[in-house]
Each structure stands twice: as C-alpha cells, then as structure tokens.
Design an enzyme around this catalytic site. Structure first.
Site, PDB file in Angstrom:
ATOM      1  N   CYS A  70      43.915  41.808  33.495  1.00 37.49           N
ATOM      2  CA  CYS A  70      42.896  40.583  33.251  1.00 37.49           C
ATOM      3  C   CYS A  70      43.023  40.416  31.797  1.00 37.49           C
ATOM      4  O   CYS A  70      43.566  40.283  31.677  1.00 37.49           O
ATOM      5  CB  CYS A  70      41.814  40.253  34.195  1.00 37.49           C
ATOM      6  SG  CYS A  70      41.648  39.001  34.384  1.00 37.49           S
ATOM      7  N   LYS A 125      40.125  26.925  35.751  1.00 41.99           N
ATOM      8  CA  LYS A 125      40.074  27.980  35.793  1.00 41.99           C
ATOM      9  C   LYS A 125      40.842  28.092  36.785  1.00 41.99           C
ATOM     10  O   LYS A 125      41.852  27.396  38.354  1.00 41.99           O
ATOM     11  CB  LYS A 125      38.613  28.343  36.193  1.00 41.99           C
ATOM     12  CG  LYS A 125      38.677  29.935  36.312  1.00 41.99           C
ATOM     13  CD  LYS A 125      37.019  30.184  37.767  1.00 41.99           C
ATOM     14  CE  LYS A 125      36.695  32.177  37.519  1.00 41.99           C
ATOM     15  NZ  LYS A 125      35.629  32.134  37.727  1.00 41.99           N
ATOM     16  N   SER A 168      41.789  35.160  38.261  1.00 41.91           N
ATOM     17  CA  SER A 168      40.435  34.503  37.939  1.00 41.91           C
ATOM     18  C   SER A 168      39.719  34.595  37.306  1.00 41.91           C
ATOM     19  O   SER A 168      39.365  35.431  36.380  1.00 41.91           O
ATOM     20  CB  SER A 168      39.141  34.855  39.002  1.00 41.91           C
ATOM     21  OG  SER A 168      38.165  34.529  38.746  1.00 41.91           O
ATOM     22  N   HIS A 221      43.758  40.048  39.642  1.00 41.22           N
ATOM     23  CA  HIS A 221      42.539  40.633  39.684  1.00 41.22           C
ATOM     24  C   HIS A 221      43.821  41.814  41.640  1.00 41.22           C
ATOM     25  O   HIS A 221      42.501  41.500  42.790  1.00 41.22           O
ATOM     26  CB  HIS A 221      41.687  40.444  39.834  1.00 41.22           C
ATOM     27  CG  HIS A 221      41.279  40.179  38.994  1.00 41.22           C
ATOM     28  ND1 HIS A 221      40.429  40.907  38.354  1.00 41.22           N
ATOM     29  CD2 HIS A 221      40.761  39.799  37.807  1.00 41.22           C
ATOM     30  CE1 HIS A 221      39.778  41.073  36.746  1.00 41.22           C
ATOM     31  NE2 HIS A 221      40.153  39.818  36.607  1.00 41.22           N
ATOM     32  N   GLU A 225      43.409  44.398  42.637  1.00 39.87           N
ATOM     33  CA  GLU A 225      42.055  45.508  43.437  1.00 39.87           C
ATOM     34  C   GLU A 225      41.025  45.150  44.309  1.00 39.87           C
ATOM     35  O   GLU A 225      40.121  45.611  44.474  1.00 39.87           O
ATOM     36  CB  GLU A 225      41.572  46.459  41.825  1.00 39.87           C
ATOM     37  CG  GLU A 225      40.127  45.574  40.711  1.00 39.87           C
ATOM     38  CD  GLU A 225      40.737  44.675  39.868  1.00 39.87           C
ATOM     39  OE1 GLU A 225      40.383  44.437  39.643  1.00 39.87           O
ATOM     40  OE2 GLU A 225      42.298  44.703  39.973  1.00 39.87           O
ATOM     41  N   ARG A 258      28.491  31.879  43.248  1.00 37.92           N
ATOM     42  CA  ARG A 258      27.941  32.615  41.792  1.00 37.92           C
ATOM     43  C   ARG A 258      27.969  31.139  41.049  1.00 37.92           C
ATOM     44  O   ARG A 258      26.826  30.536  40.644  1.00 37.92           O
ATOM     45  CB  ARG A 258      28.591  33.607  41.808  1.00 37.92           C
ATOM     46  CG  ARG A 258      27.601  33.866  39.583  1.00 37.92           C
ATOM     47  CD  ARG A 258      27.936  34.581  39.215  1.00 37.92           C
ATOM     48  NE  ARG A 258      29.699  34.094  38.978  1.00 37.92           N
ATOM     49  CZ  ARG A 258      30.821  34.694  38.099  1.00 37.92           C
ATOM     50  NH1 ARG A 258      30.538  35.807  38.288  1.00 37.92           N
ATOM     51  NH2 ARG A 258      31.583  34.059  37.802  1.00 37.92           N
TER      52      ARG A 258
END
Length: 302
Positions: free
Chosen positions: A142, A163, A192, A235, A237, A249
């Site tokens: 990333c 985003k 992300s 990502h 993982e 969040r």
C-alpha cells in the site's frame, strides 16, 4: 508453515486457536533446519492487528519462518503501547549488521502529506537503501508501495477525488512470472487508500513489470529486479472485518466515507462481509516465500 515468534507475542495465541502452527524459540532451536529470516517493518498505527494479519498470511507453506518485527525510531506510536514495542520490536540500529531472506514493509496512514513531510521519511529511505544489500526480496504494501515507486524510480503519488475503499476485481498480466502462478484470470483484493500511483507512469518505467491491474483500482501488483522488489498497492492480508472496522471508525468520527465497494451483501453494512480474497492472498504470499525468498536466498546469509 511453522512461524517462529517470541513465546509471549499476543498474536501467537490467536493464531494457535485458528490451528495455525506457531513455533516458539525453544522448539525452533531443536529443529535441524535453517529457518527463513523475514523482517517486518510495521508502520501501521495499531501494530497488533497488522502482526496478526501478516503472520496469518505467511502461514501457508511448509517452510519454517523466523519473523522479526521492526519499527522506526524517529516516530512515536500513539496507538501501540511502548511496552509492546520495547518487548517485541527492534530498530535498524540493532540489526543493521544482519542479513534477512525477506522483508515486508507495511503501509502507513500518512497519505495526506508528501513523502518528504512524513516525520520518519529519512529513516524510512535509509531502511530501503539498507535492504538493497541486506535483504534477498522486499515486499512493499500500500503506502510503502507508493513510497517505493517514488524512492526508487521517482514516480510520485497523487490524491484521489474520494477514498478508494472496498473489494475490487483485478486481471492477471504476465502469467508466466511465478509470483502470480496459480492465480485465476480475475481475482478480488481489498484496497483502502486516498492516493494512487498513476498506472501509466508505472507501465512507462522500464524497471517495473505489472503483474495485475484493475480497471477501477489501477495497478495492484508490480515486480522489479526479478523479484528483489515487489509492490502491492492494496491489502490482500486484510481480515474479513478490517474494512468494516475502518468504515465504522470513520463514520463515527464524522469523516466522509462511502460504503466499501463490493464488500457487504446488498451493500448493507448490517450484513456480514463476504471473505472473497483469502485464497489469492495466501497464494501471493506463498509464491513470494517460495519463489523469491526460499529458492533464491543463500543458505549462509553471512
């Protein structure tokens, strides 16, 4: 794969409950085998989550891997206890005389500033330069991939209008390259991020070979120097609920955030997210360990 960690690392118990074989130092010392030494530079704020995700991703080959966690000393983490860092992490000063079979460099939530404005940028670049002579293969994830494109090749990032957030389709290129061996023609992976490295600039760089790309998310996977440097812009993982936790969040902070793309059934955050990328994530990390670390690294690292 037996992952060798410190006996009291919190992630160890979680992995063992998932039936992932995690070996402590005592048992590893009694095996007549040289483990692969993998260094993880963890730049994420909540380091325990990333530890667990990466150890899980590395758990799918029969090879023994000795994992060392590292952080930068020029930045004070606000979200991970100093006691955890002091106990389980090292810095470049402590290991610069050592060599490693592989290194993973994580992303970091510093996309809203230029690379030079990151308070640990100079130390970060020093670590990348050190890895050139001390690490067989380095995996950049990333923000670290964007930082690598900039540091090595002068390709800068740019802000996105909103985003890039969710699960996106990617198409495999250059199928004969072992890193994507076993991949489907089209596969899913999480993203992300607020920035991107322009796909045309990556394609134009003679030192980089693009291995997977998305119409919506741009270049996902690129390789350089026959695997000495590997770049992942997403990502793979991530766990099932990582995007979910990021979504709520930001929502609770009143930040502008859209529902993650192609993540919740019917795009309804009340529905359990579908885990759609785990098999290709496992394949990617296994291929890296096998073809670019294990089969390339010398037996005697010294």
């Amino acid at each position: 794969m037996p992952i060798k960690t410190q006996s009291d690392l919190p992630a160890k118990e979680i992995l063992e409950n998932e039936n992932i074989f995690v070996m402590d130092e005592f048992r590893a010392m009694h095996q007549d085998i040289r483990p692969l030494r993998v260094l993880i530079l963890n730049n994420m704020p909540i380091k325990q989550d990333t530890e667990l995700q990466l150890l899980r991703a590395l758990s799918n080959t029969p090879l023994q891997v000795d994992v060392t966690f590292m952080n930068v000393k020029s930045h004070v983490s606000k979200h991970t206890a100093a006691s955890h860092l002091n106990k389980f992490y090292t810095t470049l000063d402590d290991i610069r005389h050592l060599k490693f079979d592989g290194m993973i460099v994580t992303g970091a939530p510093v996309e809203d500033v230029s690379f030079e404005e990151v308070d640990y940028w100079d130390e970060f670049c020093e670590i990348l330069d050190w890895a050139e002579t001390h690490v067989t293969s380095t995996l950049h994830i990333c923000w670290a991939a964007q930082a690598g494109f900039y540091h090595y090749y002068g390709i800068n990032k740019k802000m996105l209008p909103q985003k890039l957030f969710g699960i996106y389709e990617h198409k495999v290129h250059n199928r004969k390259i072992p890193l994507v061996r076993g991949f489907d023609d089209v596969f899913l992976a999480p993203h992300s991020r607020h920035t991107e490295t322009n796909a045309a600039d990556i394609h134009a760089c003679k030192d980089l070979t693009v291995l997977a790309e998305s119409d919506d998310a741009g270049v996902f996977l690129a390789i350089a120097e026959e695997g000495k440097k590997i770049f992942i812009t997403g990502h793979p993982e991530y766990d099932r609920y990582t995007l979910n936790n990021e979504y709520f969040r930001d929502l609770n902070k009143g930040l502008p955030i859209q529902v993650p793309h192609n993540y919740y059934p019917e795009d309804n955050p009340e529905n359990k997210p579908l885990l759609q990328w785990r098999s290709h994530s496992n394949n990617l990390y296994s291929n890296w360990i096998n073809y670019y670390v294990y089969q390339v690294t010398p037996y005697d690292l010294s």
